[in-house]
Design an enzyme around this catalytic site. Structure first.
Site, PDB file in Angstrom:
ATOM      1  N   GLN A 110      12.189  -3.494  -7.661  1.00 49.48           N
ATOM      2  CA  GLN A 110      11.787  -4.184  -6.432  1.00 49.48           C
ATOM      3  C   GLN A 110      10.833  -3.277  -5.654  1.00 49.48           C
ATOM      4  OE1 GLN A 110      14.969  -4.443  -3.604  1.00 49.48           O
ATOM      5  NE2 GLN A 110      14.077  -6.124  -2.455  1.00 49.48           N
ATOM      6  N   SER A 167       9.846  -1.613  -0.303  1.00 49.28           N
ATOM      7  CA  SER A 167       9.794  -0.557   0.722  1.00 49.28           C
ATOM      8  C   SER A 167       8.594   0.356   0.536  1.00 49.28           C
ATOM      9  CB  SER A 167      11.058   0.302   0.662  1.00 49.28           C
ATOM     10  OG  SER A 167      12.191  -0.492   0.860  1.00 49.28           O
ATOM     11  N   GLU A 226      20.383 -10.362  -1.436  1.00 49.18           N
ATOM     12  CA  GLU A 226      21.026  -9.044  -1.331  1.00 49.18           C
ATOM     13  C   GLU A 226      22.307  -9.118  -0.501  1.00 49.18           C
ATOM     14  OE1 GLU A 226      17.903  -6.362   0.135  1.00 49.18           O
ATOM     15  OE2 GLU A 226      17.646  -5.612  -1.894  1.00 49.18           O
ATOM     16  N   ASN A 273      22.727  -0.559   8.520  1.00 48.30           N
ATOM     17  CA  ASN A 273      23.801  -1.131   9.348  1.00 48.30           C
ATOM     18  C   ASN A 273      23.340  -1.421  10.769  1.00 48.30           C
ATOM     19  OD1 ASN A 273      25.286  -0.967   7.092  1.00 48.30           O
ATOM     20  ND2 ASN A 273      26.994   0.160   8.002  1.00 48.30           N
ATOM     21  N   GLU A 274      22.356  -0.651  11.253  1.00 44.52           N
ATOM     22  CA  GLU A 274      21.833  -0.949  12.599  1.00 44.52           C
ATOM     23  C   GLU A 274      21.185  -2.345  12.576  1.00 44.52           C
ATOM     24  OE1 GLU A 274      21.260   1.931  11.000  1.00 44.52           O
ATOM     25  OE2 GLU A 274      22.463   3.281  12.240  1.00 44.52           O
TER      26      GLU A 274
HETATM   27  C1  LIG Z   1      20.076   3.902  -2.787  1.00 41.00           C
HETATM   28  C2  LIG Z   1      18.907   3.122  -2.278  1.00 41.00           C
HETATM   29  C3  LIG Z   1      18.201   2.294  -3.133  1.00 41.00           C
HETATM   30  C4  LIG Z   1      17.095   1.578  -2.669  1.00 41.00           C
HETATM   31  N1  LIG Z   1      16.407   0.804  -3.562  1.00 41.00           N
HETATM   32  C5  LIG Z   1      15.300   0.126  -3.137  1.00 41.00           C
HETATM   33  C6  LIG Z   1      14.517  -0.634  -4.069  1.00 41.00           C
HETATM   34  O1  LIG Z   1      14.826  -0.698  -5.257  1.00 41.00           O
HETATM   35  N2  LIG Z   1      13.409  -1.253  -3.621  1.00 41.00           N
HETATM   36  C7  LIG Z   1      13.025  -1.230  -2.314  1.00 41.00           C
HETATM   37  O2  LIG Z   1      12.029  -1.874  -1.973  1.00 41.00           O
HETATM   38  N3  LIG Z   1      13.735  -0.502  -1.402  1.00 41.00           N
HETATM   39  C8  LIG Z   1      14.851   0.182  -1.785  1.00 41.00           C
HETATM   40  N4  LIG Z   1      15.574   0.946  -0.884  1.00 41.00           N
HETATM   41  C9  LIG Z   1      15.051   1.075   0.473  1.00 41.00           C
HETATM   42  C10 LIG Z   1      15.871   0.401   1.564  1.00 41.00           C
HETATM   43  O3  LIG Z   1      15.719  -0.996   1.550  1.00 41.00           O
HETATM   44  C11 LIG Z   1      15.394   1.003   2.890  1.00 41.00           C
HETATM   45  O4  LIG Z   1      15.754   2.364   2.864  1.00 41.00           O
HETATM   46  C12 LIG Z   1      16.022   0.342   4.084  1.00 41.00           C
HETATM   47  O5  LIG Z   1      15.559  -0.989   4.232  1.00 41.00           O
HETATM   48  C13 LIG Z   1      15.707   1.118   5.382  1.00 41.00           C
HETATM   49  O6  LIG Z   1      14.349   1.364   5.516  1.00 41.00           O
HETATM   50  P1  LIG Z   1      13.801   2.850   5.781  1.00 41.00           P
HETATM   51  O7  LIG Z   1      14.432   3.779   4.812  1.00 41.00           O
HETATM   52  O8  LIG Z   1      12.317   2.765   5.821  1.00 41.00           O
HETATM   53  O9  LIG Z   1      14.346   3.252   7.223  1.00 41.00           O
HETATM   54  P2  LIG Z   1      13.706   2.823   8.621  1.00 41.00           P
HETATM   55  O10 LIG Z   1      13.451   1.370   8.637  1.00 41.00           O
HETATM   56  O11 LIG Z   1      12.581   3.746   8.927  1.00 41.00           O
HETATM   57  O12 LIG Z   1      14.905   3.141   9.597  1.00 41.00           O
HETATM   58  C14 LIG Z   1      15.225   4.481  10.040  1.00 41.00           C
HETATM   59  C15 LIG Z   1      16.417   4.384  10.970  1.00 41.00           C
HETATM   60  O13 LIG Z   1      16.057   3.611  12.142  1.00 41.00           O
HETATM   61  C16 LIG Z   1      16.946   2.531  12.309  1.00 41.00           C
HETATM   62  N5  LIG Z   1      16.252   1.361  12.834  1.00 41.00           N
HETATM   63  C17 LIG Z   1      15.070   0.852  12.388  1.00 41.00           C
HETATM   64  N6  LIG Z   1      14.748  -0.237  13.100  1.00 41.00           N
HETATM   65  C18 LIG Z   1      15.757  -0.439  13.991  1.00 41.00           C
HETATM   66  C19 LIG Z   1      16.020  -1.413  15.010  1.00 41.00           C
HETATM   67  N7  LIG Z   1      15.191  -2.427  15.243  1.00 41.00           N
HETATM   68  N8  LIG Z   1      17.157  -1.302  15.740  1.00 41.00           N
HETATM   69  C20 LIG Z   1      18.029  -0.288  15.505  1.00 41.00           C
HETATM   70  N9  LIG Z   1      17.831   0.676  14.580  1.00 41.00           N
HETATM   71  C21 LIG Z   1      16.712   0.587  13.821  1.00 41.00           C
HETATM   72  C22 LIG Z   1      17.486   2.233  10.912  1.00 41.00           C
HETATM   73  O14 LIG Z   1      18.729   1.570  10.965  1.00 41.00           O
HETATM   74  C23 LIG Z   1      17.601   3.644  10.340  1.00 41.00           C
HETATM   75  O15 LIG Z   1      18.802   4.255  10.760  1.00 41.00           O
HETATM   76  C24 LIG Z   1      16.683   1.667  -1.309  1.00 41.00           C
HETATM   77  C25 LIG Z   1      17.393   2.504  -0.442  1.00 41.00           C
HETATM   78  C26 LIG Z   1      18.484   3.234  -0.912  1.00 41.00           C
HETATM   79  C27 LIG Z   1      19.215   4.131   0.059  1.00 41.00           C
END
Ligand SMILES: Cc1cc2nc3c(=O)[nH]c(=O)nc-3n(C[C@H](O)[C@H](O)[C@H](O)COP(=O)(O)OP(=O)(O)OC[C@H]3O[C@@H](n4cnc5c(N)ncnc54)[C@H](O)[C@@H]3O)c2cc1C
Length: 413
Positions: A130, A133, A248, A374-375
């Site tokens: 996928q 991200s 999901e 979770n947020e």
């Molecule tokens: C084990 C694992 C496998 C994964 N596999 C895939 C995959 O196969 N393909 C893929 O596309 N993605 C994948 N991901 C990515 C995953 O979907 C993202 O990590 C997730 O959606 C969070 O995005 P980010 O890491 O950019 O964090 P960010 O969006 O940058 O968030 C950073 C922090 O800010 C908080 N935050 C952000 N916006 C808000 C808001 N509006 N209100 C409150 N808090 C907020 C978040 O909760 C988090 O704590 C994977 C992640 C993990 C951990």
């Protein structure tokens, strides 16, 4: 909520259990899947295993029969997943194809695309990843910057994706990219199936806390994708991606049974090591039991909704939030029960489980991040289940502050 299983469901449970008793490559009920020295040999083993499952019809239970499924409903799928997990069968290596790419193709693919890709997903002949991200687009998924430039009979894709699970093994990547840079943020996206072996695709594994590298950075450098590999209309990528993300959530039979097994093992570990004599641990063990049971009831409630033909809805976020936090509490408790052995790893002396609890503790730290943090789940529950005021909208041209999230797929599906 009607919890009584139908005659068909009971018969299906007997069938899948009987098949597993005969075909499971380890002893049913007591054995465990073999441990592998590296991810390559594990993936090779899992591909063979998924192939066997698919040939017996235990993969894609809800898919149409025309594409190799059984055409059954969500309760039947729940039963098969429960039985697989009960037999300690490992997660499907092709789960991204089976659970995300396949349903997306079923909903948005052309007949030719369905015929080309779907049958090879079930038996893990082809694996999918996928490609959603990006470094600056996770929760706020609509901010993806990977460019899809129109050229000749297709598009040229350039950009960087990150956290892409199993990209190093994938044949195809379901990719969200910006095809119309001047259109409003949510309207200029398209979805593509990217050949992961095409010129210009570079996959760089990222090592996780467990020491394994399941996920990756994927760089797309002028990768040509034919028109026939665009999934859905040009500019409709947001809608397509949202339907992927909706898969999901919802019911989670697999995590339910995995955690029932974890609980069983934890109680055994606690009984063997005298943890019940410590009233502080005893109370937490009882709490863990109650929480797993509540997770089961939440699952049944969602399943009952699906059986009535309803969508999981924003309530699906409650389930994700609940199980991920429950899992982290259960794993923290397991390490407390292990006591002085908690910091040990494989091959250490006096380490019950030989490091499996420690690995699992590390793995499940990610549960509160993947499939929407979770947020974000709390925002969904607050705004769309409880009807609390929405987050303020993003300022025009502003950076991706919290306000942008309410518009994103990971936030709103
Ligand atoms: C084990 C694992 C496998 C994964 N596999 C895939 C995959 O196969 N393909 C893929 O596309 N993605 C994948 N991901 C990515 C995953 O979907 C993202 O990590 C997730 O959606 C969070 O995005 P980010 O890491 O950019 O964090 P960010 O969006 O940058 O968030 C950073 C922090 O800010 C908080 N935050 C952000 N916006 C808000 C808001 N509006 N209100 C409150 N808090 C907020 C978040 O909760 C988090 O704590 C994977 C992640 C993990 C951990």
């Amino acid at each position: 909520m009607d919890l009584a299983p139908s005659t068909e469901t009971l018969a299906l449970r007997d069938d899948v259990r009987a098949w597993l008793r005969t075909n499971l490559p380890w002893e049913y009920g007591t054995g465990l899947p073999p441990r592998h020295a590296d991810l390559d040999s594990e993936v090779a083993f899992l591909r063979r295993w998924q192939g066997e499952l698919a040939r017996a019809g235990w993969v894609g239970v809800t898919w149409p029969t025309a594409y190799g499924g059984r055409g059954l409903g969500p309760a039947a799928n729940f039963v098969v997943q429960e039985e697989l997990a009960r037999a300690r069968a490992p997660e499907l290596v092709g789960r991204i194809g089976v659970n995300l790419a396949g349903p997306t193709l079923l909903a948005h693919g052309t007949d030719a695309q369905k015929a080309r890709w779907l049958p090879r997903i079930l038996g893990a002949e082809e694996l999918w990843c996928q490609l959603f991200s990006e470094p600056d687009a996770g929760s706020d998924l609509a901010s993806v910057r990977t460019a899809a430039r129109r050229e000749g009979t297709g598009y040229v894709l350039t950009g960087t994706k990150v956290w892409t699970s199993y990209a190093q093994f994938a044949d195809w990547g379901l990719c969200l990219a910006r095809s119309e840079p001047d259109a409003p943020k949510h309207k200029g996206l398209s979805c593509f199936a990217v050949d992961m072996r095409a010129p210009g695709v570079t996959v760089r594994p990222l090592v996780q806390a467990t020491g394994e590298a399941e996920f990756n950075e994927v760089v797309l450098d002028e990768v040509f994708v034919e028109d026939v590999r665009r999934i859905g209309e040009a500019g409709a990528g947001w809608r397509v991606a949202n339907s992927t993300l909706s898969h999901e959530r919802g019911v989670n039979p697999r995590q339910l049974v995995i955690h029932m097994q974890h609980l069983e093992e934890l109680l055994r570990l606690a009984a063997g090591g005298g943890a019940f004599d410590d009233p502080r641990l005893g109370r937490r063990l009882a709490q863990a039991y109650v929480e797993v049971r509540l997770f089961q009831l939440h699952n049944w409630r969602s399943l009952s909704r699906l059986e009535k033909g309803l969508e999981p809805g924003p309530e699906g976020s409650i389930l994700k939030l609940y199980w991920s936090e429950m899992s982290q509490r259960l794993h923290a408790l397991a390490l407390d029960v292990l006591g002085p052995a908690a910091p040990l790893w494989h091959d250490a002396h006096d380490n019950p489980g030989d490091g499996s609890w420690q690995r699992s503790w590390l793995y499940y730290q990610a549960a509160s991040i993947f499939a929407g943090t979770n947020e974000i789940q709390r925002n969904v529950v607050g705004e769309r289940v409880l009807g609390l005021p929405r987050e303020p909208a993003a300022t025009a041209g502003g950076s991706s502050g919290p306000g942008t999230v309410k518009e994103s797929g990971r936030a709103s599906t």
